[in-house]
Design a protein around this motif. Sequence first.
Motif, PDB file in Angstrom:
ATOM      1  N   ASN A 240       0.847  -1.185   0.000  1.00 37.18           N
ATOM      2  CA  ASN A 240       0.000   0.000   0.000  1.00 37.18           C
ATOM      3  C   ASN A 240       0.888   1.243   0.000  1.00 37.18           C
ATOM      4  O   ASN A 240       1.809   1.354   0.818  1.00 37.18           O
ATOM      5  CB  ASN A 240      -0.886   0.029   1.254  1.00 37.18           C
ATOM      6  N   PRO A 282       0.293  -5.285   2.986  1.00 34.91           N
ATOM      7  CA  PRO A 282      -0.981  -5.778   3.532  1.00 34.91           C
ATOM      8  C   PRO A 282      -0.804  -6.775   4.672  1.00 34.91           C
ATOM      9  O   PRO A 282      -1.619  -6.792   5.602  1.00 34.91           O
ATOM     10  CB  PRO A 282      -1.636  -6.441   2.308  1.00 34.91           C
ATOM     11  N   LYS A 328      -5.291  -2.290   1.417  1.00 38.74           N
ATOM     12  CA  LYS A 328      -5.579  -3.715   1.526  1.00 38.74           C
ATOM     13  C   LYS A 328      -4.887  -4.284   2.758  1.00 38.74           C
ATOM     14  O   LYS A 328      -3.708  -3.985   3.012  1.00 38.74           O
ATOM     15  CB  LYS A 328      -5.117  -4.468   0.283  1.00 38.74           C
TER      16      LYS A 328
END
Length: 364
Positions: A240, A282, A328
Motif C-alpha cells: 500500500n 498488507p 488492503k
Amino acid sequence: MVEVRLENLTKKFGDFTAVNKLNLTIKDGEFLVLLGPSGCGKTTTLRMIAGLEEPTEGKIYFGDRDVTYLPPKDRNISMVFQSYAVWPHMTVYDNIAFPLKIKKVPKEEIDKKVRWAAELLQIENLLDRYPAQLSGGQRQRVAVARAIVVEPDVLLMDEPLSNLDAKLRVAMRAEIKKLQQRLKVTTIYVTHDQVEAMTMGDRIAVMNQGKLLQVGPPTEVYLNPKSVFVATFIGAPEMNILEVSVRENHLEGRGFKIELPQDIMDLLKDYMGKDVLFGIRPEHMIIEGIGEMAHMKRTTKVKGRVDFVEALGTDTIVHVVIGDELIKVKLPGHIPLEVGKEVNVVMDVDRIHIFDKSTEEAIV
C-alpha cells in the motif's frame, strides 16, 4: 563454474537504451534472478552474457577472463529459453546429445552424459520418444537436460517456466532449484514473476527501464526495498502506498492521520511540512480484534470502513477505506467481515516504509 562480472554494461538500439551502465557480480555457484517487468532489459542482459548480443559499452568477465566479444561457443555457457526449443525430428536421447555431438565428444562419453542428465531430470524412461509424444513439462525437462549435459560454467535461463500451467510451474521451480544446488553451477535466471524470484533466487537483482535498482537476498529485498518500484513490484498483494504530509508528531493524509513514534518522526525532520509516500505491506497490518498482535512490538491505529472482502481460503484480503484512500489488509484464514463495518486497522510500526515523493527512494 565461474564468477560472472558485469562492468558498466550498456546496450543501445539506436536512440533507445535497453541496458544502462549495469554493474553486477554473480558469485561462483550462485543462483541469481534478474527480475523486472517486460522491457526492463533483463533478457537483453542475459543475451549479452550469452554472446548473442554485443554490448555497446562495458565489459563481461567470466572469472578473470574477458569474454565481452567472444562468440557463444567459446564461453562454455548453456541457455534454456522460454520456448522449449527441442528438435521435433529427434528423439529425446538425440536432443540431449546434440550439443555433445557438435563438440565431437566420443560416442561412449556422450551416452554416459546423456543418461546422467536424463536421470537427474527423471526422464530416463523417455529417451526413445519424440517431443510430440511428451507433455509441456517433459519437453522443458529435455531442454534443461540438454543445457546441463555439457557441464557449462554458466547456465542461463530465460523465463523457462512461463509456458507451463500453474501447478507444473510450482513443481518445476523446486526441481530446477534443487538441480542447481546439486550441480553448483553459476546460474542466471530471468523472470517477471516475483514469486519465482522469491522462491528460487539466492539473490534477486531488480531491474526497470534498463537500470539495476536493487540487489540482495529475497527476504532483504522484500523487507527493505530501496524504492517505490521495488516495494510495489515484489509482494502480492503489492505494498500500500499513500501520499501523506509530515507534521510535527504525525503523518497526515487525505482524511486520516498516522501517529508514529518520535524516533521515526526524527528521521523525517528534513521533510517537515512536505509530502512523502507512506508504504506498508498488507500482511504487516491486522484488523483490531482479528488476527495476532503478539509479533508486533510497536503499533499504530487508523480508523476505517470495510469496502470489499476477498476470501481466498488460506487468506482473506480486506479492502478498507481510510479517509479518501483505499488500502488492503491481508489476514490469515477465512475472516467473515461485513462490508460497511467500521474497523481499526492496526499497523506494525517497525514494518512501515517512507519514500521521498520526488525521487521515490526510501527514507525510512
